[in-house]
Structure formats: C-alpha cells, structure tokens
Design an enzyme around this catalytic site. Structure first.
Site, PDB file in Angstrom:
ATOM      1  N   GLU A 162       0.875  -1.157   0.000  1.00 25.66           N
ATOM      2  CA  GLU A 162       0.000   0.000   0.000  1.00 25.66           C
ATOM      3  C   GLU A 162       0.918   1.214   0.000  1.00 25.66           C
ATOM      4  O   GLU A 162       1.841   1.284   0.823  1.00 25.66           O
ATOM      5  CB  GLU A 162      -0.871   0.012   1.258  1.00 25.66           C
ATOM      6  CG  GLU A 162      -1.864   1.155   1.245  1.00 25.66           C
ATOM      7  CD  GLU A 162      -2.582   1.345   2.574  1.00 25.66           C
ATOM      8  OE1 GLU A 162      -2.208   0.702   3.567  1.00 25.66           O
ATOM      9  OE2 GLU A 162      -3.518   2.171   2.599  1.00 25.66           O
TER      10      GLU A 162
ATOM     11  N   ARG B  90       5.089 -12.778   9.588  1.00 28.74           N
ATOM     12  CA  ARG B  90       5.854 -11.579   9.269  1.00 28.74           C
ATOM     13  C   ARG B  90       7.162 -11.593  10.064  1.00 28.74           C
ATOM     14  O   ARG B  90       7.321 -12.328  11.032  1.00 28.74           O
ATOM     15  CB  ARG B  90       5.042 -10.339   9.589  1.00 28.74           C
ATOM     16  CG  ARG B  90       4.691 -10.196  11.059  1.00 28.74           C
ATOM     17  CD  ARG B  90       4.292  -8.762  11.444  1.00 28.74           C
ATOM     18  NE  ARG B  90       4.100  -7.893  10.340  1.00 28.74           N
ATOM     19  CZ  ARG B  90       2.954  -7.270  10.056  1.00 28.74           C
ATOM     20  NH1 ARG B  90       1.910  -7.443  10.810  1.00 28.74           N
ATOM     21  NH2 ARG B  90       2.862  -6.470   9.010  1.00 28.74           N
TER      22      ARG B  90
ATOM     23  N   LYS C 280       4.590   0.776  10.918  1.00 31.39           N
ATOM     24  CA  LYS C 280       4.682   2.068  10.226  1.00 31.39           C
ATOM     25  C   LYS C 280       4.357   3.206  11.177  1.00 31.39           C
ATOM     26  O   LYS C 280       4.979   4.259  11.147  1.00 31.39           O
ATOM     27  CB  LYS C 280       3.689   2.102   9.060  1.00 31.39           C
ATOM     28  CG  LYS C 280       4.175   1.400   7.808  1.00 31.39           C
ATOM     29  CD  LYS C 280       3.096   1.463   6.724  1.00 31.39           C
ATOM     30  CE  LYS C 280       3.403   0.470   5.610  1.00 31.39           C
ATOM     31  NZ  LYS C 280       2.311   0.364   4.648  1.00 31.39           N
TER      32      LYS C 280
END
Length: 560
Positions: free
Chosen positions: A35, A261, A271
């Site tokens: 994204e 992950r 983030k």
RNA sequence: AGCCCCGUGGUGUAGUGGUUAACAUAAGAGACUCUGGAUCUCUAGUCGCCGGUUCGAAUCCGGCCGGGGCUGCCA
C-alpha cells in the site's frame, strides 16, 4: 552467491511443487502488493524476496502492484520510493507495474453482479450502528434493518453512491453473508465506502472505494496470480477472500497462503511507530541509519546482497518469531568481508612520534585492499615520523589480557614497521602523545630475524590524514521487543547511546576515492559506509557494524 | 468467552512412522594469523505436557497447557 541446492523447502514452496506436479498450475505467478502509504522496511524485504524469489526459482513472474484502495492515506511520493527500494534490493517487475485502482471499474461491475444475485446490499446504517450490530467474539450479530432491500433498490442506490449523490459515511455496500458467523469477517463485511477524496492515481473519477477484502482477491484474480502470499493476520480473511470469488461467475480463483511476518530484536517494524520516532525527533528521518527501513539500512551500509541472504536464511514459517539482530549483523559481515575494500582509519587518535625516523622522510608502503579477494589489488599508504594510532591501542598500565602497545613493548604497524614505545607524554591524567623508536630492518612489517610481536595495529600518517566525522550506531532500543512490553510505551526503551558522533577522526588519504554509499572496512574497527551528506570538505562516515572481537567481548564482560 | 493459527537447542530453520534429531547463529575452549577480523577444530545445549495407535512417534490421533490473531467504512 553460492546457493545450496540441497536446502530444504519451506511450506509455501512445497505447496507450489505440489500444484505443479498435480497440474493445478503449469506456471507460477506471484505479486508484491504494497500500500503506498509509507516507506518499505526489512519486513517488506522478506516479502519481496519471497515473492520475487519464488518467481525467479520457478521461472515464473512477479508483479509489483500498488494496493491503492484508500486515497485518504496514500501518496505518489511513496509509490516512487517503493519502486526505488525494490530495485535497490535487486528485483525487477519488468513491465508488470500495476495499480489496484486501475481495476476499479471491473470491481464495480463485479459488485453489480453480486447485488443482482442478492448477495450484496446497500446499508444506510452509521459506522456506529454497524459496529454495534456486528456482535462480539462470543455473541452473534444482528441483521441490519436495510439488509432485505430489493435488488432494484440496491442497484439504484449503489449507482447513486457511485454518482456522488451521498456524503461520506452515509451509505455502504455490504456483502450479505451471515451475521452470526463465528468468524467476524463474515458478518456482512463492507465492500464499498463513500470517500469524496482525490486519489493519487485516479483523481476525482471515483467517490466510492473498495475495501481490502473485496478488492484484494479480485486484484489477484485479474492478474492471474497463482499464489497470493500474505502475512498471518489475513488468515481469518481467507474464507472471505474465497467467498467473494466463489460468488462470481467464471472468475479465476487464486490461492491465498499466509506466512509469519518478520520481527527483529531491538527494533520495531510498525509504520505508525516508525513515523512516531521521526515525528518526535528520536531519529533523523526515514533514512536514519538506525531504522530498519530499506533507506535506513542502505544509509547504514548494509548491502542488498546481505539483506537478500538474511531473508533467505531466516526461512518462511507460520510461527511468530523474533529474529536476533545479531543474525542480521552476521549476514552483513559475511558479505562485506568478501567484498569491502580495506582502509586504515583512526577513530580516536593518539599522536605517536617515531624519534629515530628521519624528519622529512615519507615512505609509501604497499597494502592489500582485500585479503579475501586478490583481484582487489593493492594501494600505497604513507608512513612518516608523526603518526596517529588508536587511543584504545595503547595502555599505560596494561591489564593481563591486553597485548597491544604499552611502555617498553614492541608491536607492528600494519604494512609499516615494528615500533617500540619509549616514552609517554602526559598533561595531568591525559596522555598527549607517545614516543617510539622503529626498527628500519622491519620495513613493510616483516622482521628479517623472524622475531614475533603479539599485536599488529593500524595507523595513519599525521601529515597525510584526512579528517572525517564518524558516526557509530548501536541498537535503537534497550530491550529485545520494545513494542511488546506490557504497560510501557516503546519509546520508554529508546537507547540513548544509539548514535555516537566522533569528529576529527584520522583517515588514510586513499579514502577520498570513495563516493556516497560505498562500503568499506576500517581494519580492526568494522565496516563503514560513506554518508550521502558528505561534501568536498567534510567527510562523513557511518559505521555499519563493528568487527567481531574477543577483546571487545572481554572488556564488555568486565564492565558488567 | 467464540472462531482460526502455531509449539523442535538461547535464537531461527530442517526433519513428513525407522541409525547417536540436523544446519545456521549466539555462547565457551583451542589452532592459525601482518586485522583480537577471516579461516579451521572442539564443547555444551532441543522435540510443551499427558494419554492413545504402532514392533517403533518430533512425525499419526485425543485431551490439556502455553503463545499469537480476529469485534476499522485500515491494509
């Protein structure tokens, strides 16, 4: 790179092998779907290496697809940055650069198909109402009062939503599945929300935007992705991924597979937290060498090859794990040891005067550029009467394990001469300079009589030295998992010693041949990189990672 | 509490019914060395627990315990 062919395969590659053997697929097509709302970090690198790596190994393809379904958070700036980072890591998508937003019309047409089949409806409920009706983990939800509108009414409404007749949040399109489903994701998930926002890629063409669950499977399907790899938190979304595609007629059905992950010790990957570190001034920007961002790692001097190797070695699995930061450092050292040219650089200079060396004489000594790579050749290093050595290489009162220079002791200056310390000049407690004599017979560092010295030290000729500012970086946090400590903010664990700046380091003159981002080794000190802020009169160098060293470990243990 | 996923040396990964459970890293010891680097050798350390199936279980089955995820009109 030497690839070990015998290395066993992870569960994803086993699935792929199986799909190829059974004829489910005759080719492999993956995708990396970021994204564009932030910068890439080493966690993304794991996914990039997985997706592009599988494509390479199976002679297949990997698309770069921007999953740009939310214009309120996404920007073009990130698109460019992400492309740059993927290229830097060593991967390429050829002509397969796609945007989810390019499929908005197709997705909308599919949505109409669901409405016509009675599988989707327009809901006038507010966000709060929808949330309240969803139920909880243990209790089923309630059906929306708008759930049983006619197909005609739904068709009319969704078209008017698209035309912009309604305000943000006034209506949504929902899938009609099961409000009492034990998987919350199946309780009539939202397919479209109204967002009167300008999109970086489609401008003002759309005011309704598809949600992730509705969009992602269609994106994969449209691109003919065979294996859609994502992280574990999407596991509970897979039934929905499958449901949407199954409702549509004649739509290709990719397979979603989830893996864990990457978590790295002594750092954070979110983030939001990364942004907070920057906004609140804990670090100097997205490319701060202490950050696990791709741009940070690059500025730290970590090579693409070492990051790729790291991603390969940590493996792919479904367990949540925390990788040792030390393992990343190992991968960096392993690569740089083979590739980085060596230089001599004195970080904390101590002046040495060779009393019996001729006043104005300068000799140029031959030094090998990389003992691990003969093709790297040799260079010349100036030697003169006044030199600098590392302050830590001299001890007035040496401890038993210290075998470098002290009063009366003889050591070798690498590629130079054997020198013996004869005098120490002090100003109070501080050592100002030391005096030595050299043995002219030991030129180049070899003793014709075969006598041995315990230590070999680096040095820089004072008159020829180049000044530099060197930044020594250490782990950003003081605990392994700063984001995972209960009742504490991750910022409570910031390491106040994560960056140490040293001015007026003395570097051998050959260093000026390097450019920003060039990596090298300062012998006995570690691996370093030229910082991009370097100017013609101000050399700035970042330490990537120190060399392994028993002496440092010993000293460290003594302190504890 | 409901659903889903996962438990192998300190860390990470392999092992897919059959030698003394492997590899990497980290740790310790030593050899070698013009980088206290690299290289080489050695040491210690692992199948969450309980039952079952089987001649035989890390592997298959059940239960338990532990960890993670899920209640955005984020992805």
């Amino acid at each position: 790179m030497s690839e070990n062919e015998q290395k066993s395969k992870d569960f994803i590659r086993e699935i792929i092998d199986h799909d190829l053997e059974t004829g489910k697929h005759d080719h492999i097509h993956t995708r990396f779907p970021p994204e564009p709302n932030g910068y890439l970090h080493i966690g993304h690198a794991k996914s990039i290496c997985l997706n592009f790596g599988i494509a390479e190994e199976y002679d297949g393809l990997c698309n770069l697809r921007f999953d740009d379904t939310n214009p309120s958070k996404e920007e073009m700036e990130y698109v460019d940055s992400i492309k740059e980072d993927i290229h830097w890591l060593g991967f390429d998508w050829d002509d397969r650069l796609y945007f989810a937003s390019d499929y908005f019309q197709q997705m909308y047409d599919y949505a109409l198909e669901l409405v016509k089949k009675g599988k989707a409806y327009v809901d006038d409920s507010s966000a709060e109402e929808i949330s309240a009706y969803r139920g909880t983990l243990t209790h089923p939800g309630k059906e929306s009062p708008y759930r049983n509108r006619s197909v005609e009414e739904n068709l009319n409404l969704i078209q008017r939503m698209k035309e912009g007749e309604f305000k943000d949040g006034e209506k949504v399109l929902r899938a009609k599945i099961d409000m009492s489903h034990p998987n919350l994701n199946m309780r009539d998930p939202i397919m479209y929300r109204i967002l009167h926002a300008s999109h970086h890629h489609t401008g003002d063409k759309w005011c309704i935007y598809p949600s992730y669950d509705w969009a992602h499977g269609l994106e994969d399907s449209i691109e003919g992705i065979t294996h859609s790899l994502c992280t574990l938190e999407f596991e509970n979304h897979r039934p929905l991924y499958d449901w949407f595609i199954d409702q549509l007629d004649d739509v290709y059905h990719p397979q979603q597979i989830e893996f864990a992950r990457l978590n790295l010790s002594y750092t954070i990957m979110s983030k939001r937290m990364l942004k907070q570190l920057i906004d609140e001034g804990y670090v100097d920007g997205w490319d701060d060498p202490r950050l696990p961002t791709i741009k940070g790692l690059r500025r730290r001097g970590f090579s693409p090859a070492s990051i790729r190797h790291f991603c390969k070695e940590i493996g792919i699995a479904k367990v949540n794990s925390l990788i040792d930061y030390a393992f990343l450092e190992h991968c960096v050292r392993q690569d740089l040891n083979k590739t980085a040219p060596r230089f001599m650089g004195v970080l904390r200079p101590l002046k040495v005067v060779i009393d019996n060396y001729p006043e104005d004489q300068v000799e140029y000594m031959e030094a090998v550029n990389n003992p691990e790579d003969e093709s790297a050749g040799t260079r010349k290093i100036p030697f003169s009467k006044t030199l600098y050595i590392e302050r830590t290489d001299f001890m007035e009162n040496p401890s038993k394990k210290f075998y470098r220079l002290s009063l009366g002791r003889e050591v070798r200056l690498r590629y130079g001469y054997f020198i013996r310390c004869t005098d120490v000049v002090k100003d109070g407690d501080e050592i100002v300079e030391i005096h030595c004599t050299y043995d002219p017979e030991t030129k180049g560092g070899y003793a014709p009589d075969g006598r041995r010295v315990k230590a070999t030290m680096h040095f820089v000729s004072a008159d020829h030295a180049v000044d530099a500012e060197v930044r020594l970086y250490n782990r950003l946090f003081t605990v392994e998992d700063p984001a995972g400590v209960k009742n504490k903010k991750f910022t409570d664990f910031i390491n106040s010693d994560s960056k140490e700046t040293i001015s007026h380091c003395k570097i051998e003159p050959n260093i000026t041949s390097l450019k920003p981002y060039d990596t090298f080794q300062f012998e006995r000190n570690g691996y370093f990189v030229i910082d991009p802020d370097t100017t013609s009169d101000h050399l700035m160098i970042n330490r990537s990672v120190a060399l392994r060293g028993k002496w440092k470990n010993f000293r460290h243990q003594q302190k504890k």
